[in-house]
Design a protein around this motif. Structure first.
Motif, mmCIF file in Angstrom:
data_model
loop_
_atom_site.group_PDB
_atom_site.id
_atom_site.type_symbol
_atom_site.label_atom_id
_atom_site.label_comp_id
_atom_site.label_asym_id
_atom_site.label_seq_id
_atom_site.Cartn_x
_atom_site.Cartn_y
_atom_site.Cartn_z
ATOM 1 N N SER A 1 0.834 -1.195 0.000
ATOM 2 C CA SER A 1 0.000 0.000 0.000
ATOM 3 C C SER A 1 0.869 1.245 0.000
ATOM 4 C CB SER A 1 -0.885 -0.027 1.247
ATOM 5 O OG SER A 1 -1.317 1.273 1.570
ATOM 6 N N LEU A 2 0.431 2.265 -0.763
ATOM 7 C CA LEU A 2 1.163 3.530 -0.779
ATOM 8 C C LEU A 2 1.259 4.137 0.617
ATOM 9 C CD1 LEU A 2 0.002 5.631 -3.864
ATOM 10 C CD2 LEU A 2 2.141 4.411 -3.502
ATOM 11 N N SER A 3 0.270 3.865 1.460
ATOM 12 C CA SER A 3 0.257 4.506 2.773
ATOM 13 C C SER A 3 1.383 4.014 3.668
ATOM 14 C CB SER A 3 -1.092 4.288 3.462
ATOM 15 O OG SER A 3 -1.261 2.917 3.760
ATOM 16 N N ARG A 4 2.034 2.922 3.268
ATOM 17 C CA ARG A 4 3.161 2.454 4.074
ATOM 18 C C ARG A 4 4.493 2.668 3.362
ATOM 19 N NH1 ARG A 4 -0.129 -2.108 4.899
ATOM 20 N NH2 ARG A 4 1.386 -3.503 3.969
ATOM 21 N N LEU A 5 4.434 3.431 2.289
ATOM 22 C CA LEU A 5 5.636 3.661 1.480
ATOM 23 C C LEU A 5 6.390 4.897 1.970
ATOM 24 C CD1 LEU A 5 6.811 2.360 -1.174
ATOM 25 C CD2 LEU A 5 5.767 4.279 -2.384
ATOM 26 N N SER A 6 7.704 4.789 2.032
ATOM 27 C CA SER A 6 8.551 5.927 2.352
ATOM 28 C C SER A 6 9.387 6.275 1.115
ATOM 29 C CB SER A 6 9.462 5.575 3.531
ATOM 30 O OG SER A 6 10.380 6.619 3.773
ATOM 31 N N VAL A 7 9.393 7.544 0.773
ATOM 32 C CA VAL A 7 10.054 7.983 -0.461
ATOM 33 C C VAL A 7 10.944 9.179 -0.147
ATOM 34 C CG1 VAL A 7 9.682 8.926 -2.786
ATOM 35 C CG2 VAL A 7 8.113 7.207 -1.870
ATOM 36 N N LEU A 8 12.146 9.171 -0.676
ATOM 37 C CA LEU A 8 13.066 10.300 -0.549
ATOM 38 C C LEU A 8 13.361 10.833 -1.946
ATOM 39 C CD1 LEU A 8 15.065 12.079 1.080
ATOM 40 C CD2 LEU A 8 16.759 10.255 0.752
ATOM 41 N N GLY B 1 1.337 18.210 -1.189
ATOM 42 C CA GLY B 1 1.009 17.387 -0.027
ATOM 43 C C GLY B 1 2.224 16.851 0.700
ATOM 44 N N ILE B 2 3.357 17.563 0.577
ATOM 45 C CA ILE B 2 4.608 17.134 1.209
ATOM 46 C C ILE B 2 5.026 18.191 2.226
ATOM 47 C CG2 ILE B 2 7.080 16.709 0.800
ATOM 48 C CD1 ILE B 2 6.266 15.671 -1.989
ATOM 49 N N ASP B 3 5.218 17.759 3.473
ATOM 50 C CA ASP B 3 5.622 18.743 4.495
ATOM 51 C C ASP B 3 7.021 18.488 5.051
ATOM 52 O OD1 ASP B 3 5.184 16.567 6.086
ATOM 53 O OD2 ASP B 3 3.396 17.378 7.068
ATOM 54 N N ASP B 4 7.665 17.414 4.637
ATOM 55 C CA ASP B 4 9.031 17.150 5.111
ATOM 56 C C ASP B 4 10.019 17.616 4.051
ATOM 57 O OD1 ASP B 4 11.299 16.328 6.351
ATOM 58 O OD2 ASP B 4 10.876 14.185 6.257
ATOM 59 N N LEU B 5 10.520 18.808 4.247
ATOM 60 C CA LEU B 5 11.343 19.477 3.244
ATOM 61 C C LEU B 5 12.679 19.837 3.882
ATOM 62 C CD1 LEU B 5 11.516 20.913 0.520
ATOM 63 C CD2 LEU B 5 10.044 22.692 1.418
ATOM 64 N N ALA C 1 -0.852 11.851 -2.022
ATOM 65 C CA ALA C 1 -2.296 11.639 -1.873
ATOM 66 C C ALA C 1 -2.607 10.227 -1.398
ATOM 67 C CB ALA C 1 -3.000 11.921 -3.198
ATOM 68 N N GLY C 2 -1.744 9.294 -1.744
ATOM 69 C CA GLY C 2 -1.944 7.910 -1.312
ATOM 70 C C GLY C 2 -1.467 7.656 0.105
ATOM 71 N N GLY C 3 -0.925 8.670 0.735
ATOM 72 C CA GLY C 3 -0.516 8.533 2.126
ATOM 73 C C GLY C 3 0.937 8.161 2.310
ATOM 74 N N ALA C 4 1.709 8.127 1.218
ATOM 75 C CA ALA C 4 3.134 7.811 1.349
ATOM 76 C C ALA C 4 3.833 8.921 2.142
ATOM 77 C CB ALA C 4 3.777 7.684 -0.030
ATOM 78 N N ARG C 5 4.882 8.540 2.859
ATOM 79 C CA ARG C 5 5.691 9.515 3.595
ATOM 80 C C ARG C 5 6.802 9.965 2.654
ATOM 81 N NH1 ARG C 5 9.804 8.460 7.115
ATOM 82 N NH2 ARG C 5 9.346 6.239 7.090
#
Ligand SMILES: [Zn+2]
Length: 273
Positions: free
Chosen positions: A8-15, A82-86, A37-41
């Motif tokens: 699931s995208l909601s458990r995905l972490s992306v850098l 939708g990204i707040d970790d910058l 939007a899929g909830g990925a971090r």
């Protein structure tokens, strides 16, 4: 280190690691919006503050405060996406090869590679991403900062690999030559002067054969364009891109291209989205 990817995208972490504020938008803004939007971090690293970029409208910024304005533009763009970790690495951007700005001691093109790789490796260790996105080795149009970030992020991912070889999926964000040609043709067909010469079309961008993965981001094109529009100092209302009809822009921006680089033989996660 990750050994498998979540269903699931909601458990995905992306850098995502890029050189300048606004690099994230043109070729990967749709994917970033889809992931968020899929909830990925999603964590976005930006190496520079865009200090020496253009100022499209003098009411927006001065050369002295452009770096602050562009940081805020990127924050605004990421709020739309939708990204707040910058994370800013706070280098000064370089110009194209041979530019005076490249002699500045804080220019990203002069950065100590080992120091940048260490910082990126630390962020990988902290965020434990399944996927790392960065520039491709062509730098899109050959910008030295894009090429540098590609090299630094690639090295950081290699350093992050477990002794057994488990590592994040490393993808290069591609701007294929065929796509450059299509943009050029769509402009030329309408009498719009393209921002690059026709003979540059065969040398700019990613070699077409390097693309491994095509992602349909048409449902996210409006978010992508709204996010890109936050980079106001970099936009020109009368520029060649803004002269193209909306449906043509949507069509050209609605597909994104990636190269799965490593680990060898890894399943192509982005192809399944
Ligand atoms: Zn750039």
């Amino acid at each position: 280190m990750r050994t498998s990817t979540p269903e699931s995208l909601s458990r995905l972490s992306v850098l995502a690691c890029f050189a300048h504020p606004d690099d994230e938008g043109f070729a990967s803004g749709g994917l970033l919006a889809m992931l968020a939007a899929g909830g990925a971090r999603v964590t976005l690293v930006c190496a520079t503050n865009g200090d020496v970029g253009e100022i499209s409208d003098p009411s927006l910024a001065t050369p002295e405060n452009l770096w602050q304005v562009r940081q805020q533009e990127l924050r605004n763009a990421m709020a739309v996406t939708g990204i707040d970790d910058l994370r800013f690495l706070n280098y000064r951007d370089s110009g194209m090869d041979g530019a005076d700005d490249n002699r500045h001691p804080n220019a990203y093109c002069n950065a100590d590679a080992a120091a940048v790789v260490s910082r990126l490796a630390g962020i990988i260790s902290e965020t434990n991403p399944h996927v790392v996105l960065t520039h491709d080795p062509s730098g899109g149009y050959g910008h030295p900062d894009h090429k540098a970030m590609c090299a630094h992020a690639t090295a950081a991912v290699a350093r992050a690999a477990d002794p057994d070889g488990a590592a994040p999926l490393l993808y290069y964000v591609c701007f294929p030559r065929d796509v450059f040609r299509r943009w050029w043709q769509e402009m030329a067909d309408r009498g719009i002067t393209p921002p690059f010469a026709v003979d540059a079309v065969d040398s700019l961008g990613t070699p077409d054969a390097d693309v491994t993965t095509i992602v349909d981001v048409l449902p996210w094109v409006k978010v992508k364009l709204e996010s890109l529009a936050c980079h106001r100092t970099q936009l020109h209302d009368s520029g060649p891109f803004s002269q193209l009809p909306e449906d043509v822009v949507d069509m050209l921006m609605g597909t994104e291209f990636y190269q799965l680089v490593s680990p060898p033989g890894a399943a192509d996660l982005l192809a399944t989205l």
